[in-house]
Every structure is written in structure tokens, then in C-alpha cells.
Design an enzyme around this catalytic site. Structure first.
Site, PDB file in Angstrom:
ATOM      1  N   ASP A  69       0.878  -1.156   0.000  1.00 50.13           N
ATOM      2  CA  ASP A  69       0.000   0.000   0.000  1.00 50.13           C
ATOM      3  C   ASP A  69       0.920   1.211   0.000  1.00 50.13           C
ATOM      4  O   ASP A  69       1.881   1.270   0.771  1.00 50.13           O
ATOM      5  CB  ASP A  69      -0.921   0.017   1.216  1.00 50.13           C
ATOM      6  CG  ASP A  69      -2.142   0.906   0.971  1.00 50.13           C
ATOM      7  OD1 ASP A  69      -2.779   0.747  -0.085  1.00 50.13           O
ATOM      8  OD2 ASP A  69      -2.453   1.750   1.824  1.00 50.13           O
ATOM      9  N   HIS A 186      10.509   4.902  -2.882  1.00 49.47           N
ATOM     10  CA  HIS A 186       9.888   4.311  -1.704  1.00 49.47           C
ATOM     11  C   HIS A 186       9.663   2.817  -1.879  1.00 49.47           C
ATOM     12  O   HIS A 186       9.964   2.016  -0.998  1.00 49.47           O
ATOM     13  CB  HIS A 186       8.572   5.014  -1.406  1.00 49.47           C
ATOM     14  CG  HIS A 186       7.623   5.070  -2.568  1.00 49.47           C
ATOM     15  ND1 HIS A 186       7.989   5.503  -3.825  1.00 49.47           N
ATOM     16  CD2 HIS A 186       6.298   4.745  -2.676  1.00 49.47           C
ATOM     17  CE1 HIS A 186       6.948   5.434  -4.640  1.00 49.47           C
ATOM     18  NE2 HIS A 186       5.920   4.984  -3.968  1.00 49.47           N
TER      19      HIS A 186
END
Length: 203
Positions: A69, A186
Site C-alpha cells: 500500500d 519508496h
């Protein structure tokens, strides 16, 4: 090779994970190939939503599962859109969603805000569950610092990449090559942490 279900139908994520996990003799299969439908993301954090998706995929398929996520946090907007990044415009009442609608809304909300106050970061949480009832899933997190531009630059990547300025390469995330992006993003950082933890758990 042991099969692992990826709680996503995103081809780019599947390709990236397949390559990285091949060294562990793990075959990544997108949940769409196993007739697993998306599960409502009812969590309030990236961690909760990643666990919900991984557990659902493992439960339906009986296989180990990986889910991520991710999203972007804007400091000036108190961390918005965060977990709602993919559906930012829709959550704000727009009739149509998608990358362009999200980017347009973000620019609108930051109109007139000086560059010094446009700091932001991408966040990614990756979860690996051995089975649906795994009480100790592997949880990995990566972040990528940057700031939001005044207009879109570049035509690569996806999501908010054309608006995300990358100081390391002095360009937008949409101007990076896939290799450059994986090395500093990320998701790339979370993947490297996952690979390290998998080496330990599968040793």
C-alpha cells in the site's frame, strides 16, 4: 519454485517483484490470474491496508501473499492525500478519478504555496504473509523525500510522478529511468528491506 500471490493486478509491480524474488525460487503470480477480486481497503494506515490485501489474497488462494500500500504525503496538506492517494479526486467529490484528476486537484490545493512549503514524500508499505492466519507477517517500509512542482514535468512513471521533484537527480520522478527510480524510490527501498528479511526467514 514456490508460488506467491501478489495482491495486485498491476503489471509493473508483478514484473518488478518477479525479478527480485526469483533468487529465492519464488514465482510471483498476480491475483487477477487467480480470480481474486479486490478487497475493500478499510484500514486507516498503509500498514493496515497492506495487511488486509495480503490476508485476503492468501485466504482465497491458499498461497503465501505479498501486498503493498503506497501513496504520497504533502506536508502543507497535513499528510493528505496519504492512503487515499489513488482516489484523491473521487474522495474530494470529483465525478471522475485517475492520475490526471488527482494531479489537477493537488495543483489546485497548492496554488500560490511557495516552493519551500511544498515538501512531500512517497510512502510504501510491503507485507509478506506465509498464510492467511500468519500472526507475524513481514512488514517493510520505504519513503522517498521530495517536493511538489508547480506544473507537470516528464511523461514517464505514473501517479504523481510528473509533479514529484527528485533532488537526487535534479528532475521529476517522471523523468527517471525505471532503474534510477527503483534504486531510490519508496517502493525500491521497501523491496530491498523485504529481500533482506526473506533471506533471514528462508535461510
Amino acid at each position: 519454485m514456490q508460488k506467491i500471490v501478489l495482491a495486485s493486478g498491476n503489471r509493473k509491480k508483478v514484473a518488478e517483484l518477479t525479478q527480485l524474488l526469483a533468487q529465492f525460487q519464488l514465482q510471483v503470480i498476480p491475483q487477477t490470474e487467480l480470480n481474486v477480486e479486490d478487497v475493500p481497503e478499510t484500514g486507516t494506515t498503509f500498514v493496515e491496508n497492506a495487511i488486509i490485501k495480503a490476508r485476503h489474497a492468501a485466504e482465497v488462494t491458499g498461497l503465501p501473499a505479498i501486498a503493498d500500500d503506497s501513496g504520497i504525503e504533502i506536508d502543507y496538506l497535513d499528510g493528505q492525500p496519504g492512503i487515499y492517494s489513488a482516489r484523491f479526486a473521487l474522495c474530494e467529490g470529483a465525478t471522475e478519478g485517475g492520475d490526471q484528476a488527482n494531479n489537477d486537484l493537488l495543483l489546485e490545493k497548492l496554488q500560490g504555496v511557495p516552493q519551500a512549503d511544498r515538501t512531500a514524500r512517497y510512502q510504501c508499505v510491503l507485507v509478506f504473509m506465509k498464510h492467511a492466519k500468519d500472526p507475524t507477517p513481514l512488514i517493510c517500509q520505504g519513503s522517498w523525500e521530495g517536493r511538489i512542482l508547480n506544473e507537470e514535468v516528464g511523461d514517464g512513471g505514473f501517479g504523481y510522478d510528473p509533479l514529484f521533484w527528485c533532488e537526487e537527480h535534479n528532475c521529476s520522478a517522471a523523468q527517471l529511468t525505471p532503474e534510477q527510480k527503483t534504486a531510490i524510490s519508496h517502493r525500491g527501498k521497501a523491496l530491498m528491506e523485504l529481500m533482506h528479511k526473506l533471506k533471514e526467514s528462508l535461510a
